[in-house]
Design a protein around this motif. Structure first.
Motif, PDB file in Angstrom:
ATOM      1  N   GLY A 417      42.861  34.043  31.918  1.00 26.18           N
ATOM      2  CA  GLY A 417      41.443  34.164  31.588  1.00 26.18           C
ATOM      3  C   GLY A 417      40.816  35.405  32.194  1.00 26.18           C
ATOM      4  N   ASP A 418      41.181  35.697  33.447  1.00 26.54           N
ATOM      5  CA  ASP A 418      40.647  36.899  34.099  1.00 26.54           C
ATOM      6  C   ASP A 418      41.112  38.169  33.400  1.00 26.54           C
ATOM      7  OD1 ASP A 418      39.367  35.322  35.944  1.00 26.54           O
ATOM      8  OD2 ASP A 418      40.866  35.578  37.527  1.00 26.54           O
ATOM      9  N   LEU A 419      42.407  38.220  33.041  1.00 24.97           N
ATOM     10  CA  LEU A 419      42.945  39.418  32.403  1.00 24.97           C
ATOM     11  C   LEU A 419      42.319  39.672  31.039  1.00 24.97           C
ATOM     12  CD1 LEU A 419      46.748  39.037  33.255  1.00 24.97           C
ATOM     13  CD2 LEU A 419      45.219  40.826  34.098  1.00 24.97           C
ATOM     14  N   ASN A 420      41.893  38.599  30.366  1.00 24.46           N
ATOM     15  CA  ASN A 420      41.312  38.739  29.034  1.00 24.46           C
ATOM     16  C   ASN A 420      39.790  38.720  29.037  1.00 24.46           C
ATOM     17  OD1 ASN A 420      43.608  38.523  26.822  1.00 24.46           O
ATOM     18  ND2 ASN A 420      44.170  37.104  28.449  1.00 24.46           N
ATOM     19  N   SER A 421      39.194  38.745  30.236  1.00 25.77           N
ATOM     20  CA  SER A 421      37.738  38.702  30.346  1.00 25.77           C
ATOM     21  C   SER A 421      37.182  40.120  30.498  1.00 25.77           C
ATOM     22  CB  SER A 421      37.321  37.851  31.546  1.00 25.77           C
ATOM     23  OG  SER A 421      35.934  37.952  31.773  1.00 25.77           O
ATOM     24  N   PRO A 422      36.309  40.567  29.607  1.00 27.37           N
ATOM     25  CA  PRO A 422      35.708  41.906  29.751  1.00 27.37           C
ATOM     26  C   PRO A 422      34.925  42.046  31.056  1.00 27.37           C
ATOM     27  CG  PRO A 422      35.306  41.011  27.556  1.00 27.37           C
ATOM     28  CD  PRO A 422      35.863  39.896  28.376  1.00 27.37           C
ATOM     29  N   GLU A 423      34.305  40.933  31.523  1.00 27.89           N
ATOM     30  CA  GLU A 423      33.530  41.000  32.752  1.00 27.89           C
ATOM     31  C   GLU A 423      34.410  41.332  33.952  1.00 27.89           C
ATOM     32  OE1 GLU A 423      33.418  38.577  30.580  1.00 27.89           O
ATOM     33  OE2 GLU A 423      31.385  38.735  29.736  1.00 27.89           O
ATOM     34  N   MET A 424      35.660  40.835  33.957  1.00 26.71           N
ATOM     35  CA  MET A 424      36.540  41.085  35.092  1.00 26.71           C
ATOM     36  C   MET A 424      36.840  42.576  35.233  1.00 26.71           C
ATOM     37  SD  MET A 424      38.206  40.145  37.703  1.00 26.71           S
ATOM     38  CE  MET A 424      37.958  38.355  37.554  1.00 26.71           C
ATOM     39  N   TRP A 425      36.928  43.272  34.124  1.00 26.66           N
ATOM     40  CA  TRP A 425      37.283  44.690  34.188  1.00 26.66           C
ATOM     41  C   TRP A 425      36.111  45.539  34.694  1.00 26.66           C
ATOM     42  CZ3 TRP A 425      42.181  46.005  33.939  1.00 26.66           C
ATOM     43  CH2 TRP A 425      43.068  45.085  33.359  1.00 26.66           C
ATOM     44  N   ASP A 426      34.911  44.936  34.727  1.00 22.52           N
ATOM     45  CA  ASP A 426      33.771  45.647  35.302  1.00 22.52           C
ATOM     46  C   ASP A 426      33.729  45.494  36.820  1.00 22.52           C
ATOM     47  OD1 ASP A 426      32.956  46.442  32.797  1.00 22.52           O
ATOM     48  OD2 ASP A 426      31.687  44.678  32.481  1.00 22.52           O
ATOM     49  N   GLN A 427      34.583  44.625  37.371  1.00 25.99           N
ATOM     50  CA  GLN A 427      34.617  44.388  38.801  1.00 25.99           C
ATOM     51  C   GLN A 427      35.850  45.072  39.407  1.00 25.99           C
ATOM     52  OE1 GLN A 427      34.321  40.166  39.653  1.00 25.99           O
ATOM     53  NE2 GLN A 427      33.053  39.802  37.840  1.00 25.99           N
ATOM     54  N   ASP A 428      35.942  44.934  40.725  1.00 22.82           N
ATOM     55  CA  ASP A 428      37.122  45.446  41.411  1.00 22.82           C
ATOM     56  C   ASP A 428      38.334  44.630  40.964  1.00 22.82           C
ATOM     57  OD1 ASP A 428      39.034  46.422  43.060  1.00 22.82           O
ATOM     58  OD2 ASP A 428      38.033  45.911  44.939  1.00 22.82           O
ATOM     59  N   PHE A 429      39.404  45.307  40.484  1.00 24.91           N
ATOM     60  CA  PHE A 429      40.585  44.599  39.986  1.00 24.91           C
ATOM     61  C   PHE A 429      41.228  43.753  41.075  1.00 24.91           C
ATOM     62  CE2 PHE A 429      45.037  44.270  38.563  1.00 24.91           C
ATOM     63  CZ  PHE A 429      44.824  43.779  37.287  1.00 24.91           C
ATOM     64  N   MET A 430      40.992  44.113  42.354  1.00 23.19           N
ATOM     65  CA  MET A 430      41.554  43.350  43.455  1.00 23.19           C
ATOM     66  C   MET A 430      41.052  41.906  43.445  1.00 23.19           C
ATOM     67  SD  MET A 430      43.617  43.299  45.921  1.00 23.19           S
ATOM     68  CE  MET A 430      44.000  45.046  46.046  1.00 23.19           C
ATOM     69  N   GLN A 431      39.874  41.683  42.817  1.00 26.09           N
ATOM     70  CA  GLN A 431      39.334  40.330  42.773  1.00 26.09           C
ATOM     71  C   GLN A 431      40.262  39.384  42.016  1.00 26.09           C
ATOM     72  OE1 GLN A 431      36.559  39.297  44.385  1.00 26.09           O
ATOM     73  NE2 GLN A 431      37.148  37.228  43.748  1.00 26.09           N
ATOM     74  N   LEU A 432      40.957  39.911  41.022  1.00 32.53           N
ATOM     75  CA  LEU A 432      41.903  39.070  40.274  1.00 32.53           C
ATOM     76  C   LEU A 432      42.998  38.547  41.184  1.00 32.53           C
ATOM     77  CD1 LEU A 432      43.247  39.802  36.743  1.00 32.53           C
ATOM     78  CD2 LEU A 432      44.847  39.171  38.534  1.00 32.53           C
ATOM     79  N   THR A 433      43.501  39.410  42.064  1.00 35.28           N
ATOM     80  CA  THR A 433      44.536  38.987  43.012  1.00 35.28           C
ATOM     81  C   THR A 433      43.986  37.985  44.010  1.00 35.28           C
ATOM     82  OG1 THR A 433      45.597  41.146  42.791  1.00 35.28           O
ATOM     83  CG2 THR A 433      46.209  39.816  44.707  1.00 35.28           C
ATOM     84  N   LEU A 434      42.757  38.216  44.459  1.00 32.97           N
ATOM     85  CA  LEU A 434      42.158  37.298  45.434  1.00 32.97           C
ATOM     86  C   LEU A 434      41.936  35.918  44.825  1.00 32.97           C
ATOM     87  CD1 LEU A 434      39.561  39.692  47.132  1.00 32.97           C
ATOM     88  CD2 LEU A 434      41.762  38.899  48.030  1.00 32.97           C
ATOM     89  N   ASN A 435      41.668  35.864  43.521  1.00 33.99           N
ATOM     90  CA  ASN A 435      41.472  34.569  42.862  1.00 33.99           C
ATOM     91  C   ASN A 435      42.742  33.726  42.866  1.00 33.99           C
ATOM     92  OD1 ASN A 435      38.839  35.270  42.312  1.00 33.99           O
ATOM     93  ND2 ASN A 435      39.245  35.898  40.190  1.00 33.99           N
ATOM     94  N   LEU A 436      43.898  34.383  42.927  1.00 33.86           N
ATOM     95  CA  LEU A 436      45.178  33.665  42.923  1.00 33.86           C
ATOM     96  C   LEU A 436      45.624  33.234  44.318  1.00 33.86           C
ATOM     97  CD1 LEU A 436      47.264  35.829  40.407  1.00 33.86           C
ATOM     98  CD2 LEU A 436      46.047  33.705  39.953  1.00 33.86           C
ATOM     99  N   ARG A 437      44.976  33.730  45.347  1.00 33.36           N
ATOM    100  CA  ARG A 437      45.425  33.505  46.718  1.00 33.36           C
ATOM    101  C   ARG A 437      45.649  32.025  47.061  1.00 33.36           C
ATOM    102  NH1 ARG A 437      45.184  36.455  51.606  1.00 33.36           N
ATOM    103  NH2 ARG A 437      44.957  35.113  53.447  1.00 33.36           N
ATOM    104  N   PRO A 438      44.714  31.112  46.741  1.00 31.05           N
ATOM    105  CA  PRO A 438      44.952  29.691  47.096  1.00 31.05           C
ATOM    106  C   PRO A 438      46.214  29.122  46.440  1.00 31.05           C
ATOM    107  CG  PRO A 438      42.652  30.053  46.488  1.00 31.05           C
ATOM    108  CD  PRO A 438      43.390  31.295  46.119  1.00 31.05           C
ATOM    109  N   TYR A 439      46.474  29.521  45.205  1.00 35.97           N
ATOM    110  CA  TYR A 439      47.633  28.994  44.498  1.00 35.97           C
ATOM    111  C   TYR A 439      48.939  29.532  45.096  1.00 35.97           C
ATOM    112  CZ  TYR A 439      43.883  28.178  41.136  1.00 35.97           C
ATOM    113  OH  TYR A 439      42.703  27.795  40.543  1.00 35.97           O
ATOM    114  N   ILE A 440      48.931  30.797  45.498  1.00 35.17           N
ATOM    115  CA  ILE A 440      50.141  31.374  46.093  1.00 35.17           C
ATOM    116  C   ILE A 440      50.397  30.765  47.467  1.00 35.17           C
ATOM    117  CG2 ILE A 440      51.289  33.516  46.739  1.00 35.17           C
ATOM    118  CD1 ILE A 440      50.747  33.177  43.759  1.00 35.17           C
TER     119      ILE A 440
END
Length: 492
Positions: A417-440
Motif C-alpha cells: 500500500g505504501d509503495l503504491n500510494s502517491p502520498e508516500m512518495w511526497d514523504q521521506d522514503f525512509m518512512q516506508l522502512t520505519l513502518n515495517l520495523r515492528p513486523y521485522i
C-alpha cells in the motif's frame, strides 16, 4: 507350541522391514544429521538477517554480516542445506519401505554424494557471505556449485528409481511412491533448466528474472510439495490404521499438481517487461492450483476422521498433521500473490518471503520433522529420550512459523500500500522502512524461538544417531493415556 500362520507372516514382515531399514540406515541418518545442522545454521542466520533489517549497526559494519549477504545465505542454507538433504533422506527410506526393496549396492556412492553435497553447500554459502553471490534468488551460490549438487542428487535419485522400477505394479497406484518418484525427476529438470538458462545463456535480461521466479515456484511445487505430500500419504494411514480415504482423489491431486506445477512463477513480475501471456499463465495457474491443494487436504481430512485424538499422542502424526494444514495455507497465499488484483500490490513485498517460509518450513519441514521422529528410532533401535523436547520443538515451531507468516502478510499489505500510494512518495522514503520495523522485530523474535527448538532438535538427533536413546519396545508417545489407541502398525 505351534505357531499360527498369522504370527509367522507378522514375524516375516518384521524381519523384512528390519533388513530394509538396515540397508538404508547409514545414508539416511547421514542426511538427516547434516540437514539438522544446516537447519540450525539457517535459523540463526534468519535471526541475524532480521535484526540487521531494523538495526543495521548491530554487529558493526563488517561486510560479511550485512543483510544483503545474511538473507540469501539464510535461505540457501534452508533450501539446500536442510530442505533437499532431509527430503532425500525421507525419500530414500520411504521408497525402500514402499517398494519392499533393500539398498543392495552403491551405498558407498551415496556417502560420497552426500559428502560432496555438503562440501558444495559450505563453499557456496561462504562465497555468498564473501560477496560472490549471483544475486539470483535461490541460485545465489557461484555457478561452479550447481553441477556438483546435480550429480550428488542424481546419485540418490538413481537407486530410488531402480527400487520403483522393480516394485512397479501396473494395477496399483501407490500415491506416496508416485510423489517421490515425481520429485526424483522434477528436481533435475527444474535445476538444470534454470541453471543452464541463467548461467549459460547470456543476454536474457528481464526474461532471466522471470526464469528465476519460475525456478523458485517450481522448486516449491514440484520438489518440496511432492516430498511432503508423499510422506503425509504414508504416515497418516500408517499411524491411524486407516486406509487412504479415496484413491481417486489421491490420483487427481497428483496429476493436477504434475500438470500445473511447472506453469507458475512468471506472475511474480506482473506488469513488468515480459510478454503479457507469461504473467497471465502464471497467475491463472497459481489460482488453479487451489484445486489439487484442496483435493489433497480433503483426502487427508477424510483419512483422519475419528482418529484426531491420536494427534495428541503420536509425535509423527502431530507434526505431519499440522504440516499438512500448512499446505492449503501455502496454496491460499500463492493464489493471493498470483491474483492480479492483490498480486500487483504484494509482488515485491514481505509477503513473498512469507510464502516461501510457509511452504518450505511450515508445510515441508513440519512434515519431514514428523517423518524423522518415526524413521530414526527404526534405524537406530532406540527411542527418543525426551518427550518434553519433542513438545517444545513442535510448539516453538508452530508459534514461530505462524508469527512469521502472519507478520509477513500484514507487512506485505502495508508495504504494498505504501509503495503504491502517491502520498508516500511526497514523504521521506525512509518512512516506508520505519513502518515495517515492528513486523521485522516480530520476525526476529519468531526465528529466535525456532532456533531454540532446532538447537535441541539437533542435540536430540545426535544422541539418537549415537545410539544413546531410550531402550524400549514401545514407541515414544506424547500422551501416554493414548497408547492403547495407537494401532499395531505404528510400532512397525
Amino acid at each position: 507350541m505351534q505357531t499360527s500362520p498369522a504370527s509367522t507372516d507378522t514375524l516375516a514382515d518384521n524381519i523384512r522391514r528390519a533388513a530394509i531399514d538396515k540397508s538404508v540406515k547409514g545414508p539416511v541418518l547421514f542426511l538427516f544429521l547434516n540437514g539438522a545442522f544446516w537447519l540450525m545454521a539457517s535459523t540463526i542466520l534468519g535471526v541475524l538477517a532480521a535484526i540487521k533489517q531494523f538495526a543495521p549497526d548491530f554487529l558493526g559494519a563488517c561486510s560479511v554480516l550485512q543483510y544483503g549477504r545474511l538473507q540469501p545465505t539464510h535461505i540457501n542454507a534452508l533450501v539446500y542445506g536442510w530442505g533437499v538433504q532431509a527430503g532425500l533422506g525421507a525419500m530414500l527410506w520411504l521408497m525402500a519401505r514402499r517398494s519392499g526393496q533393500e539398498l543392495r549396492t552403491g551405498k558407498s556412492v551415496l556417502y560420497v554424494a552426500a559428502i560432496f553435497w555438503n562440501i558444495a553447500v559450505t563453499i557456496g554459502l561462504v562465497a555468498i557471505l564473501l560477496g560472490k553471490s549471483t544475486s539470483m534468488q535461490w541460485l545465489e551460490m557461484p555457478s561452479f556449485i550447481w553441477p556438483v549438487l546435480l550429480i550428488s542428487f542424481l546419485a540418490f535419485a538413481w537407486p530410488m528409481v531402480f527400487m520403483f522400477g522393480r516394485a512397479f505394479r501396473p494395477e496399483g497406484f501407490m500415491v506416496s511412491t508416485w510423489y517421490i518418484i515425481g520429485a526424483c525427476f522434477w528436481f533435475p529438470w527444474i535445476f538444470v533448466t534454470a541453471n543452464v538458462a541463467l548461467h549459460c545463456l547470456p543476454g536474457l535480461g528481464a526474461l532471466g528474472a522471470g526464469i528465476n521466479a519460475w525456478y523458485v515456484h517450481t522448486m516449491i511445487l514440484l520438489f518440496f510439495a511432492p516430498v511432503a505430500i508423499g510422506a503425509a500419504y504414508y504416515f497418516i494411514p500408517k499411524i491411524t490404521g486407516q486406509p487412504i480415504a479415496s484413491s481417486q482423489l489421491s490420483q487427481i491431486g497428483f496429476w493436477l499438481l504434475a500438470v500445473l506445477g511447472g506453469w507458475t512463477g512468471m506472475q511474480h513480475y506482473m506488469g513488468g517487461p515480459l510478454p503479457a501471456w507469461m504473467p497471465a499463465i502464471g497467475a491463472a495457474t497459481g489460482v488453479l492450483l487451489l484445486i489439487p491443494v484442496g483435493v489433497v487436504g480433503l483426502n487427508h481430512h477424510l483419512t483422519t476422521l475419528g482418529k484426531h485424538s491420536m494427534v495428541a499422542s503420536s509425535p509423527t502424526l502431530r507434526f505431519v498433521f499440522f504440516g499438512a494444514l500448512f499446505y492449503p495455507v501455502s496454496g491460499a497465499i500463492l493464489a493471493l500473490i498470483s491474483n492480479f488484483s492483490t498480486g500487483a500490490t504484494l509482488q515485491f513485498t514481505q509477503a513473498w518471503y512469507g510464502f516461501q517460509i510457509v511452504a518450505v518450513y511450515g508445510f515441508f519441514s513440519m512434515t519431514i520433522f514428523g517423518a524423522i521422529y518415526y524413521i530414526v528410532p527404526r534405524l537406530t533401535g532406540c527411542e527418543w529420550l525426551s518427550v518434553r523436547l519433542i513438545r517444545n520443538h513442535f510448539w516453538f515451531s508452530v508459534y514461530g512459523i505462524g508469527a512469521i507468516v502472519v507478520t509477513s502478510l500484514v507487512a506485505g499489505a502495508q508495504q504494498g500500500g505504501d509503495l503504491n500510494s502517491p502520498e508516500m512518495w511526497d514523504q521521506d522514503f525512509m518512512q516506508l522502512t520505519l513502518n515495517l520495523r515492528p513486523y521485522i522485530i516480530a520476525r526476529a523474535i519468531a526465528w529466535g524461538l525456532i532456533t531454540w527448538s532446532n538447537v535441541w532438535f539437533l542435540i536430540h538427533l545426535m544422541l539418537m544417531v549415537a545410539g544413546l536413546g531410550r531402550r524400549s519396545s514401545a514407541p515414544t508417545l506424547l500422551e501416554h493415556d493414548h497408547e492403547e489407541a495407537l494401532p499395531h502398525a505404528a510400532h512397525a
